[in-house]
Every structure is written in structure tokens, then in C-alpha cells.
Design an enzyme around this catalytic site. Structure first.
Site, PDB file in Angstrom:
ATOM      1  N   GLU A  28      28.511  14.741  33.517  1.00 21.53           N
ATOM      2  CA  GLU A  28      27.955  13.737  32.600  1.00 21.53           C
ATOM      3  C   GLU A  28      27.770  14.359  31.217  1.00 21.53           C
ATOM      4  O   GLU A  28      27.329  15.516  31.093  1.00 21.53           O
ATOM      5  CB  GLU A  28      26.622  13.241  33.170  1.00 21.53           C
TER       6      GLU A  28
ATOM      7  N   ALA B 258      24.108  -1.782  32.966  1.00 24.89           N
ATOM      8  CA  ALA B 258      23.787  -1.040  34.185  1.00 24.89           C
ATOM      9  C   ALA B 258      24.439   0.339  34.191  1.00 24.89           C
ATOM     10  O   ALA B 258      24.338   1.080  35.163  1.00 24.89           O
ATOM     11  CB  ALA B 258      24.224  -1.833  35.410  1.00 24.89           C
TER      12      ALA B 258
ATOM     13  N   ASP C  50      35.061   6.509  30.242  1.00 23.35           N
ATOM     14  CA  ASP C  50      34.923   5.147  30.772  1.00 23.35           C
ATOM     15  C   ASP C  50      36.237   4.376  30.710  1.00 23.35           C
ATOM     16  O   ASP C  50      36.655   3.739  31.671  1.00 23.35           O
ATOM     17  CB  ASP C  50      33.845   4.375  30.003  1.00 23.35           C
TER      18      ASP C  50
ATOM     19  N   TYR D 120      22.761   8.543  21.952  1.00 24.09           N
ATOM     20  CA  TYR D 120      24.073   9.071  22.349  1.00 24.09           C
ATOM     21  C   TYR D 120      24.712   9.780  21.166  1.00 24.09           C
ATOM     22  O   TYR D 120      25.178  10.914  21.275  1.00 24.09           O
ATOM     23  CB  TYR D 120      24.955   7.912  22.826  1.00 24.09           C
TER      24      TYR D 120
HETATM   25  C1  GLA Z   1      28.878   6.883  28.317  1.00 26.97           C
HETATM   26  C2  GLA Z   1      30.111   7.170  27.459  1.00 26.97           C
HETATM   27  C3  GLA Z   1      31.046   8.166  28.141  1.00 26.97           C
HETATM   28  C4  GLA Z   1      30.286   9.414  28.600  1.00 26.97           C
HETATM   29  C5  GLA Z   1      29.015   9.030  29.352  1.00 26.97           C
HETATM   30  C6  GLA Z   1      28.154  10.229  29.668  1.00 26.97           C
HETATM   31  O1  GLA Z   1      29.242   6.221  29.488  1.00 26.97           O
HETATM   32  O2  GLA Z   1      30.805   5.989  27.173  1.00 26.97           O
HETATM   33  O3  GLA Z   1      32.094   8.503  27.279  1.00 26.97           O
HETATM   34  O4  GLA Z   1      30.009  10.262  27.523  1.00 26.97           O
HETATM   35  O5  GLA Z   1      28.214   8.100  28.638  1.00 26.97           O
HETATM   36  O6  GLA Z   1      28.827  11.084  30.527  1.00 26.97           O
END
Ligand code: GLA
Length: 403
Positions: free
Chosen positions: A51, A140, A189, A239
């Protein structure tokens, strides 16, 4: 551009099944446009481990799941863009001459951001109609936005006969998120949504973008997602802050070790020498990432050896790092992980995705799932004042044309 979002009275469509969604999309499209659309499905994702490593050029271990966003799309003869989000009873109209992000971070941005990538590549874009439905719970942490972006890029690529390769489409979908939703996400993602394979997790090297499918067959064990129902509202600003903190750590190391370009190349000894003396918080953030990249290697070995016990221990360690070092958990996520930490029937548990809400991912003995949920849902509600929802996720294929 029309900034008005009109409400469409289509009745309640809710979180429907695949069959219902496809039938509803066809019916709605026929009513609205009198044509047969191309329908593309793109799934949400889970991530077993790894992560906040993707934007640090580390590894991730995601998989596509059995919840998806669906877009029904047809090209138009003019330059108008007509978008409908059927679950939300909303629509939005603009044109290809006026492609730009709209004020709120909302569903049209994911679709417009995807379309804009074709124009940016000098691929002649045409006006189009698109109707969206999804059964991925929003907020979610299951990447509902990435799924929409991937579905839209895939559909337009097909309709425009643009011939863009899959990995390039992944990057276009990621850019849609950067430019239209202003979250500087990594590639995980969109990659997982587009490239998923049934019953496999994907070990992706986010530096080289090479990847390998690793079988995920655990006899008697299921992936249980427990949704805190905390919407991750802090997620986008925090983030981007985490990204900057990691970049700062790299900069300090690079002053001494010239060939370091990301945390992928950094060791804990380097952090001891060049980052810790400067800033304890930045050190903690970067140290989590360095440890997490190593932990993923161990987790892959665990998976290959069928040692789910050890994989689970690594998942708990990831959670603790995300919570105590990386600072992206919240009390509800911590509560859910602690509630199963000493439960022998739960092999591993951790918060998943960007953080500040969303789901925990749990590896749980299949026969135990109902009992577990019945036990912890009321306790969670009593302790946190929120309902607990749950999903058993199965691992499915990535973005595909339905018809
Ligand atoms: C979000 C981002 C991903 C990744 C995750 C953490 O989902 O879109 O690119 O950085 O957080 O692992």
C-alpha cells in the site's frame, strides 16, 4: 457547456446485479437515443498487500473483483457529449470543444477526463452518449472512480478504433484521475481494473510496469471486505501530502546517493543517515514505504508456498505501519483490525487503499464469515456509531466488452 445537472426519473436502480445492470443500460439507451450501445464493464479492485508503494516505484499485489462500473456508449454525429449516471439520476452535457474538469470532483470528471486523453493524443474525438451504472460501493476504497475511467477509455478506444494498447489505456485512465479529479494517484487502481485475471492477483512492478499473475487459490478461505462506512473525505489532500513527503525523503537521500530516484532505491540505513536527522516525521513516512516494499516480497513468497498464516501476519504488519507510521488510518479502520487481530479464524486483516475510511480487507475461513459479521457488526455500531457493511469479494477478469 450546461452546468445544470438534471434529474432523470428512471426509478431506483440501486446496487444491482450484472444482469440487471446490462438489461437496464440497454433499455435506457434505447429510450434515450434509440440506438444499441457498446457496453463495457470494468471492475473495482482489492489489494492484498503493498500500500502506498505504487507512486514510490515499488510493488503492489492487487486483483480485480466481482463488482464493476458499466458504461454504455455510442458515438454521435455532432460534437456534443451527453452523460448520464443512472444510479444517481443525474446527467451532464458538454461538447468536445469544451472539454475541461468541472468544479466538483464528481462522476462526469472521470468520464470527461477519459475522453480528454484521446484528444491529447491527437486521436480525433467525436461527440458521444454515455450512460453509467456501477455496483462498486462509492468511497469504500474499492476504486470505483478508476473503474469508470478504465471503462470509458476502453469503450472510446473501441468506438474510435484508436488501437491503443492496454497498458497505454491504463496510463490514460490514470491521467484522467490526475487531471480531472486532481488526485495524484499511482497506477495500481487503473492497472488492476484493466488487467485483472480470474483467480489471480497481479504482482506489478510500478517502476518497470512489468507484471506477473500469481494464482490466488486458498482452499476454504475468502476475501471479506468490511466497510467502515467512513467516506474518505481527507483522502485526496492527505494523499497528495504523503506523495510530497516521500519526494522530500528521496531528495535528501539523493544529495548523498546520486542514483536514487525514488524510495524503491532507498534502504533503511540511508534513512538513518540522511533523513532521520533532518525530520522525524518524513523519516517515519519513508521508512514505512521502504519496509512495505520488502514486506510485499515476503508476502509473495508466502503466497507461492501456500503459507497463508505468514501472509496474514504480514497483512497485520502492513496495517500497523499504515496506521502508526504512514498516518493514513482512522479510528474505525483500527477498530475493525483490532476486532479480528486475535481471532484464529481470521488469517490477516488490514486497511486497504488510500486510507482515512473505506474497507478493511480480511482473509477469513469461509465457514466463519457469517458468524464473524453477526458478532462484530453490532459491536462496531455501538463503538463507532456507524453501520458495518460487508462484501465477500471474488477475483475476476479486468475491463471487457459485454456486448
Ligand atoms: C489509492 C491510489 C493508488 C494507491 C493507493 C494506496 O487507491 O489511487 O494509486 O496509491 O491509494 O496504495
Amino acid at each position: 457547456m450546461s452546468e445544470t445537472i438534471n434529474h432523470i426519473n428512471k426509478g431506483e436502480t440501486g446496487a444491482s446485479s450484472h444482469t440487471t445492470i446490462v438489461a437496464t443500460l440497454k433499455e435506457t439507451f434505447a429510450e434515450l437515443y434509440g440506438t444499441i450501445p457498446l457496453i463495457v464493464q470494468s471492475p473495482g479492485r482489492v489489494n492484498i498487500i503493498g500500500e502506498h508503494t505504487d507512486y514510490n516505484e515499488g510493488f503492489v499485489l492487487p486483483a480485480a473483483i466481482d463488482k464493476a462500473a458499466y458504461v454504455a456508449v455510442s458515438l454521435r454525429d455532432d460534437t456534443a457529449i451527453h452523460l448520464t449516471a443512472l444510479d444517481l439520476h443525474e446527467n451532464f452535457t458538454t461538447s468536445i470543444e469544451d472539454l475541461r474538469p468541472i468544479g466538483d470532483i464528481s462522476w462526469p470528471n472521470y468520464m470527461l477526463g477519459a475522453a480528454a486523453q484521446f484528444a491529447k493524443k491527437n486521436i480525433a474525438l467525436k461527440g458521444f452518449n454515455a450512460v453509467l451504472m456501477s455496483n462498486i460501493p462509492i468511497g469504500a476504497g474499492l476504486s470505483s472512480s478508476a473503474a469508470v475511467e478504465c471503462a470509458m477509455v476502453f469503450a472510446l478506444n473501441e468506438l474510435l478504433q484508436a488501437g491503443v494498447e492496454k497498458m497505454e489505456m491504463v496510463k490514460m485512465a490514470q491521467k484522467a484521475e490526475h487531471e480531472y479529479a486532481t488526485v495524484m494517484c499511482g497506477i495500481m487502481d487503473q492497472f488492476a481494473s484493466m488487467m485483472g485475471k480470474e483467480n489471480h492477483v497481479i504482482k506489478l512492478d510500478c517502476r518497470s510496469l512489468t507484471y506477473e499473475y500469481v494464482p490466488f487459490n486458498m482452499e476454504g478461505i475468502k476475501i471479506l471486505l468490511l466497510n467502515t462506512n467512513v467516506k474518505h473525505s481527507l483522502a485526496s489532500s492527505e494523499y497528495n501530502t504523503r506523495r510530497n513527503e516521500c519526494a522530500q525523503a528521496v531528495k535528501w537521500v539523493k544529495e548523498h546517493v546520486a542514483d536514487v530516484h525514488s524510495l524503491r532505491h532507498v534502504t533503511e540505513a540511508m534513512l538513518d543517515a540522511y533523513v532521520l536527522p533532518k525530520d522525524a516525521l518524513i523519516d517515519k513516512r519513508a521508512r514505512f514505504v521502504v519496509q512495505e516494499i520488502n514486506r510485499l516480497e515476503q508476502a509473495c513468497a508466502n503466497l507461492r508456498q501456500g503459507d497463508i498464516q505468514a501472509l496474514g501476519v504480514n497483512m497485520f504488519a502492513t496495517h500497523d505501519g499504515l496506521s502508526q507510521m504512514y498516518g493514513v488510518s482512522c479510528k474505525e479502520l483500527d477498530w475493525l483490525v483490532d476486532a479480528v487481530r486475535n481471532d484464529e479464524q481470521v488469517l490477516g486483516s488490514r486497511m486497504m487503499g488510500g486510507g482515512f475510511g473505506g474497507c478493511t480487507i480480511n482473509l477469513v475461513k469461509e465457514d466463519y464469515i457469517d458468524e464473524l459479521v453477526v458478532r462484530i457488526a453490532p459491536a462496531y455500531q455501538a463503538a463507532m456509531g456507524l453501520p458495518l457493511t460487508h462484501y465477500v469479494a471474488t477475483i475476476q477478469k479486468g475491463t471487457a466488452i459485454i456486448e
